[in-house]
Enzyme design. Structure first.
Site, short mmCIF file in Angstrom:
data_model
loop_
_atom_site.label_atom_id
_atom_site.label_comp_id
_atom_site.label_asym_id
_atom_site.label_seq_id
_atom_site.Cartn_x
_atom_site.Cartn_y
_atom_site.Cartn_z
N HIS A 142 0.82 -1.21 0.00
CA HIS A 142 0.00 0.00 0.00
C HIS A 142 0.86 1.27 0.00
O HIS A 142 0.41 2.31 -0.48
CB HIS A 142 -0.99 -0.05 1.17
CG HIS A 142 -2.01 -1.15 1.02
ND1 HIS A 142 -2.54 -1.85 2.07
CD2 HIS A 142 -2.58 -1.67 -0.11
CE1 HIS A 142 -3.41 -2.75 1.60
NE2 HIS A 142 -3.44 -2.67 0.30
N SER A 162 -6.84 -1.88 -0.62
CA SER A 162 -6.43 -1.09 -1.79
C SER A 162 -7.54 -0.19 -2.35
O SER A 162 -7.26 0.96 -2.71
CB SER A 162 -5.85 -2.00 -2.87
OG SER A 162 -6.72 -3.07 -3.16
N GLU A 200 -14.10 -7.94 -7.72
CA GLU A 200 -13.90 -8.84 -6.57
C GLU A 200 -14.91 -9.98 -6.74
O GLU A 200 -16.08 -9.74 -7.00
CB GLU A 200 -14.13 -8.09 -5.25
CG GLU A 200 -14.22 -8.96 -4.01
CD GLU A 200 -13.00 -9.86 -3.80
OE1 GLU A 200 -11.85 -9.40 -3.90
OE2 GLU A 200 -13.22 -11.07 -3.57
N GLY A 255 -11.24 -10.71 -12.34
CA GLY A 255 -10.50 -9.46 -12.51
C GLY A 255 -9.77 -9.36 -13.84
O GLY A 255 -9.75 -8.29 -14.46
N ASP A 290 -3.51 -8.12 -7.44
CA ASP A 290 -3.16 -8.63 -6.11
C ASP A 290 -3.90 -9.95 -5.84
O ASP A 290 -4.77 -10.02 -4.97
CB ASP A 290 -3.58 -7.54 -5.09
CG ASP A 290 -3.21 -7.90 -3.66
OD1 ASP A 290 -2.42 -8.83 -3.45
OD2 ASP A 290 -3.72 -7.22 -2.75
N1 SAM Z 1 -6.10 -5.87 -3.05
C1 SAM Z 1 -6.70 -6.04 -1.74
C2 SAM Z 1 -6.07 -5.05 -0.78
O1 SAM Z 1 -4.90 -4.68 -0.98
O2 SAM Z 1 -6.72 -4.62 0.14
C3 SAM Z 1 -6.56 -7.43 -1.21
C4 SAM Z 1 -6.93 -8.51 -2.20
S1 SAM Z 1 -6.76 -10.14 -1.62
C5 SAM Z 1 -5.05 -10.41 -1.56
C6 SAM Z 1 -7.23 -11.07 -3.03
C7 SAM Z 1 -8.71 -10.99 -3.38
O3 SAM Z 1 -8.92 -11.50 -4.69
C8 SAM Z 1 -9.61 -11.83 -2.48
O4 SAM Z 1 -10.55 -10.98 -1.86
C9 SAM Z 1 -10.29 -12.83 -3.43
O5 SAM Z 1 -11.64 -13.09 -3.09
C10 SAM Z 1 -10.19 -12.11 -4.75
N2 SAM Z 1 -10.19 -12.94 -5.96
C11 SAM Z 1 -9.69 -14.20 -6.12
N3 SAM Z 1 -9.75 -14.56 -7.41
C12 SAM Z 1 -10.27 -13.50 -8.10
C13 SAM Z 1 -10.54 -13.25 -9.47
N4 SAM Z 1 -10.27 -14.18 -10.40
N5 SAM Z 1 -11.05 -12.07 -9.82
C14 SAM Z 1 -11.33 -11.11 -8.89
N6 SAM Z 1 -11.09 -11.29 -7.57
C15 SAM Z 1 -10.55 -12.47 -7.18
#
Ligand code: SAM
Length: 279
Positions: A19, A99, A117, A143, A163
């Site tokens: 971050h 994020s 998400e 994503g 991420d």
């Molecule tokens: N970026 C966030 C932050 O910094 O606060 C944290 C994200 S966390 C590491 C990963 C997230 O990706 C999870 O909430 C999960 O549910 C989501 N996720 C997993 N596969 C995904 C996909 N194919 N497309 C979108 N989101 C996905």
């Protein structure tokens, strides 16, 4: 299957690094008046309560944000800390911005946010955080698919935050494929990719795979709170930034010698900033 929940890890050492870099990229984009877009492919829930059952169970934030909260931190951490402070106006550390909330806090009226998400519990929470914010479009979709469909952006400037949870075997391959497809559509965008250091070989393989794509201008920033080891668990993390702002390399070279000892878990902590592929 989606088993990863960021609420167990919010505010840990990896979030502090991730971050801080995100905030510096956003600050750099704001040096020009022209609007930009922020794509967040794996957004999470947006806000995390550090007193929740999940946070208390792991206590990871205690060795992350809590170690630097209230310290006189270097200037390059100020944008990040400003966004964390905005959620904790009375000065007590209780909430941590993911994020998307960091982006919300650090962008202007005319910026555009695209947030994806997949998780059925986290997506509604994220939607709630952005209720009434007309800059943001939210999708409960994959994503990478949404990213591919949205590029190039009309603004022609901005950043893509990637991420993934890295809980499935093919996630490193999906990542490289997703980046290749995105850069083919939008070569001048900034891409910021987070990775955990759990098994070093996976990171070395990722670096080589990225170098083989032919994409240039790839900076790697890594902070390890312990030495690499073969046990289960994350000993560090990094950010790979394609087309980084020109100031980022120097900012992180100056910051990491200060930040790494603050977040170190053993005396074998280390950091590195280097180019996977130069410009
Ligand atoms: N970026 C966030 C932050 O910094 O606060 C944290 C994200 S966390 C590491 C990963 C997230 O990706 C999870 O909430 C999960 O549910 C989501 N996720 C997993 N596969 C995904 C996909 N194919 N497309 C979108 N989101 C996905």
């Amino acid at each position: 299957m989606l088993s990863y929940r960021h609420s167990f890890h919010a505010g840990n050492h990896a979030d502090v690094l991730k971050h801080t870099v995100q905030a510096l990229i956003l600050e750099s984009l704001k040096r020009k008046d022209k609007p930009f877009v922020v794509h967040d492919t794996h957004s999470g829930a947006g806000r995390y309560d550090l007193q929740s059952e999940h946070s208390e169970k792991t206590g990871e934030y205690v060795d992350g944000i809590a170690r630097i909260w209230g310290l006189d931190c270097p200037k390059s951490m100020h944008p990040y800390l400003k966004a964390v402070k905005a959620l904790n106006p009375n000065g007590e550390l209780r909430y941590y911005p993911g994020s998307p909330l960091l982006t919300k806090s650090l962008t202007r009226e005319h910026e555009r946010l695209v947030l994806t998400e997949l998780h059925p519990t986290d997506f509604p929470r994220l939607r709630q955080e952005f209720r009434g914010d007309r800059r943001a479009k939210l999708y409960q979709e994959d994503g990478y698919a949404r990213l591919k469909a949205s590029l190039p952006p009309k603004e022609r400037r901005g950043v893509v935050l990637i991420d993934p949870p890295y809980e499935l075997k093919n996630e490193y391959k999906d990542l490289v494929k997703g980046i290749k497809e995105a850069v083919q559509r939008w070569a001048s965008g900034t891409y910021a990719i987070w990775y955990p250091v759990v098994r070093r070989q996976e990171i070395t393989t990722l670096e080589r795979a990225l170098a083989r794509t032919g994409i240039r201008n790839i900076l790697q920033i890594e902070m390890n709170v312990d030495a690499d080891n073969m046990d289960y668990g994350m000993t560090g993390s990094g950010m790979i930034v394609i087309n980084p702002p020109w100031t980022l390399e120097q900012q992180m070279r100056e910051l990491l010698p200060w930040l790494t000892p603050k977040l170190a878990q053993t005396e074998l902590a280390s950091h590195r900033v280097h180019w996977i592929v130069p410009e």
